[in-house]
Design an enzyme around this catalytic site. Structure first.
Site, PDB file in Angstrom:
ATOM      1  N   HIS A 275       0.888  -1.166  -0.134  1.00 54.98           N
ATOM      2  CA  HIS A 275       0.044   0.063  -0.032  1.00 54.98           C
ATOM      3  C   HIS A 275       0.957   1.153   0.117  1.00 54.98           C
ATOM      4  O   HIS A 275       2.026   1.319   0.731  1.00 54.98           O
ATOM      5  CB  HIS A 275      -0.982   0.092   1.069  1.00 54.98           C
ATOM      6  N   ASP A 287       6.317   0.759   6.399  1.00 52.28           N
ATOM      7  CA  ASP A 287       4.859   0.409   6.309  1.00 52.28           C
ATOM      8  C   ASP A 287       4.254   1.462   5.433  1.00 52.28           C
ATOM      9  O   ASP A 287       3.672   2.519   5.899  1.00 52.28           O
ATOM     10  CB  ASP A 287       4.108   0.335   7.889  1.00 52.28           C
ATOM     11  N   GLU A 321      -4.885   2.051   2.680  1.00 57.64           N
ATOM     12  CA  GLU A 321      -4.983   0.938   3.711  1.00 57.64           C
ATOM     13  C   GLU A 321      -5.225   1.044   4.751  1.00 57.64           C
ATOM     14  O   GLU A 321      -6.049   0.743   5.672  1.00 57.64           O
ATOM     15  CB  GLU A 321      -3.831  -0.222   3.255  1.00 57.64           C
ATOM     16  N   GLU A 322      -4.505   2.107   5.397  1.00 55.82           N
ATOM     17  CA  GLU A 322      -4.377   2.373   6.779  1.00 55.82           C
ATOM     18  C   GLU A 322      -5.751   2.773   7.343  1.00 55.82           C
ATOM     19  O   GLU A 322      -6.007   2.485   8.552  1.00 55.82           O
ATOM     20  CB  GLU A 322      -3.197   3.413   7.112  1.00 55.82           C
ATOM     21  N   ASP A 349       3.349  -6.447   3.325  1.00 55.98           N
ATOM     22  CA  ASP A 349       2.776  -5.350   4.119  1.00 55.98           C
ATOM     23  C   ASP A 349       3.305  -5.601   5.822  1.00 55.98           C
ATOM     24  O   ASP A 349       2.373  -5.398   6.680  1.00 55.98           O
ATOM     25  CB  ASP A 349       1.451  -5.068   4.191  1.00 55.98           C
ATOM     26  N   HIS A 421       3.837   2.345  12.750  1.00 60.86           N
ATOM     27  CA  HIS A 421       2.967   3.566  13.113  1.00 60.86           C
ATOM     28  C   HIS A 421       3.417   4.511  13.814  1.00 60.86           C
ATOM     29  O   HIS A 421       2.679   5.330  14.652  1.00 60.86           O
ATOM     30  CB  HIS A 421       1.548   3.187  13.484  1.00 60.86           C
TER      31      HIS A 421
HETATM   32 ZN   LIG Z   1       0.647  -1.416   6.214  1.00 58.56          ZN
END
Ligand SMILES: [Zn+2]
Length: 458
Positions: A275, A287, A321-322, A349, A421
């Site tokens: 993504h 990510d 995606e997130e 991912d 994140h």
């Molecule tokens: Zn991800």
């Protein structure tokens, strides 16, 4: 984010040629030379790492709705055309547009301290002056149930220790509504992290329709544990939480699509990708710029080496995606009529660290073939294989739910949830040689499955 982080047993596979029922192809013998040349090309330089660097240093983080995401997509499309990939395009997707705004949490009693926090994706904001309230710390949903009568009017803090992502993330996704049902005015969680240097971790929360929507944020592990200790000593805690988070009208984004068209069955497709969006902190290097570029490089290498499989290989970099897997669902809808022609969908991912192998969701007979293909990855140490029941990754989930076989790259992920994140998800966390081996693993798997004479049985 990744859909599942349950550790899997790394099973060493010994290639047993020609064991799959109804499949005459001896994968080990037929594809050894092509696999070795893809592996040599991928691991011969650090092109993938260099490209991830240009993406993440050049554009920064890429949250849905942001100009940086769309500028990054424009750049990727232009680079893919320069690479000579075919049918390069952005497919339109309407995405959630959540913005963080200014945010802070201050402990005002029994002493003054600024806490480390990140609001959770999708959270509502506080009133302008913030919310000042006593804090109730609980270690679990069960403890909240037992102490529900104490939660009314308070800020509930879930200080739940990290076990694994799949389990602990429920405090992030469901904690705010659970706290709201008990009468809380805001919800804090201990960051979903396996290690911390005072780094709060964001991620999506989801309100359920039966509870009021209260502001929700993650504290660093250190601050959550400190407040818990203070409460255990009998101290009364008061926090002022200020969040300007809000959700704007939906924005336009795009799934990035590019192809190497198949030489015999161009309408049959193996999809591979990651993504392109990220959270609005750090650079989203692990990510998922890493997975996105690894898939892209895999296809570029096939083209550069003149390895054109029977079927089309299509790289897809899904958007948002997130904050809602909207790119994954839009891809499924845009290609609804061609899903029967999707032979397999692959995603990375979970970080592009040392690859360990693949998780595969599909029929037993398909799994037997994929397991043979994994056997070609011995020289890069990626021969682990697990046959799983659910989609191994989020963006390919909507395809797997429609019957498309799905496969996820598995990597050595012991550091993944240190940085996931956070502001620490930056290029320096990746290793060029490990990234190159991820490219090799994806390239070999995509090439072999796209080239199998009989395809992959559903
Ligand atoms: Zn991800």
């Amino acid at each position: 984010m990744r859909r599942s982080s349950l550790r899997f047993a790394c099973l060493l596979f010994v290639a047993l040629p020609g064991t799959a029922e109804g499949q005459a192809t001896d994968i080990a013998a037929t594809y050894r030379a092509a696999a070795d040349s893809l592996i040599r090309a991928a691991t011969g330089d650090s092109a993938a790492y260099t490209r991830i660097g240009r993406l993440v240093d050049g554009f920064g983080h890429r949250i849905a709705g942001s100009r940086s995401l769309e500028a990054a997509i424009d750049w990727v499309l232009a680079e893919m055309k320069r690479d000579g990939l075919q049918n390069v395009r952005g497919e339109p997707v309407q995405v959630t547009h959540w913005v963080r705004g200014e945010e802070s949490a201050v402990l005002t009693h029994p002493r003054l301290d600024t806490l480390s926090l990140l609001g959770l994706g999708g959270s509502v904001g506080t009133p302008k002056g913030g919310i000042t309230a006593p804090v109730l710390v609980v270690a679990s949903f069960d403890e909240l149930k037992q102490r529900a009568s104490e939660a009314r009017g308070k800020i509930v803090l879930f200080d739940a220790p990290f076990t694994n992502y799949e389990e602990t993330r429920h405090y992030r996704t469901s904690g705010p509504s659970a706290a709201a049902r008990a009468g809380a005015v805001a919800c804090l969680i201990r960051s979903v992290a396996s290690s911390s240097i005072d780094s709060p971790h964001t991620g999506r929360t989801s309100y359920d329709s039966t509870a009021p929507r209260i502001p929700a944020a993650a504290l660093s592990v250190e601050d959550a544990m400190m407040l818990h200790r203070m409460q255990d000593r009998g101290e009364q805690l008061v926090v002022t939480l200020r969040m300007a988070a809000r959700t704007l009208p939906p924005a336009r984004s795009r799934n990035v699509v590019a192809e190497l068209v198949g030489r015999e069955k161009p309408d049959e497709v193996v999809v591979l990708g990651g993504h392109i969006d990220s959270w609005d902190v750090g650079q989203g290097a692990m990510d998922d710029a890493g997975g996105s570029v690894a898939a892209w490089e895999a296809v570029r290498l096939m083209k550069a080496l003149g390895l054109r499989p029977r079927r089309t290989v299509r790289v897809v970099l899904w958007t948002n995606e997130e904050n809602g897997v909207e790119g994954g669902r839009a891809y499924r809808d845009a290609h609804a009529r061609d899903l029967r022609k999707h032979v397999m969908a692959m995603e990375s991912d979970g970080g592009v660290f040392q690859p360990k192998g693949f998780d595969f969701a599909g029929s037993d007979s398909a799994a037997a073939l994929v397991r043979q293909a994994v056997g070609l990855l011995g020289t890069i140490g990626a021969t682990g294989f697990e046959h799983v029941k659910e989609s191994p990754e989020a963006d390919i989930g909507p395809l797997v739910d429609e019957g498309v076989p799905g496969i996820g790259l598995r990597v050595e992920d012991s550091r993944y949830f240190w940085y996931h994140h956070t502001n620490g998800d930056t290029l320096d966390k990746l290793d060029p040689a490990e990234v190159a081996r991820c490219v090799a693993a994806m390239a070999v798997m995509a090439y072999v499955i796209a080239d199998l004479p009989q395809g992959l049985p559903r």
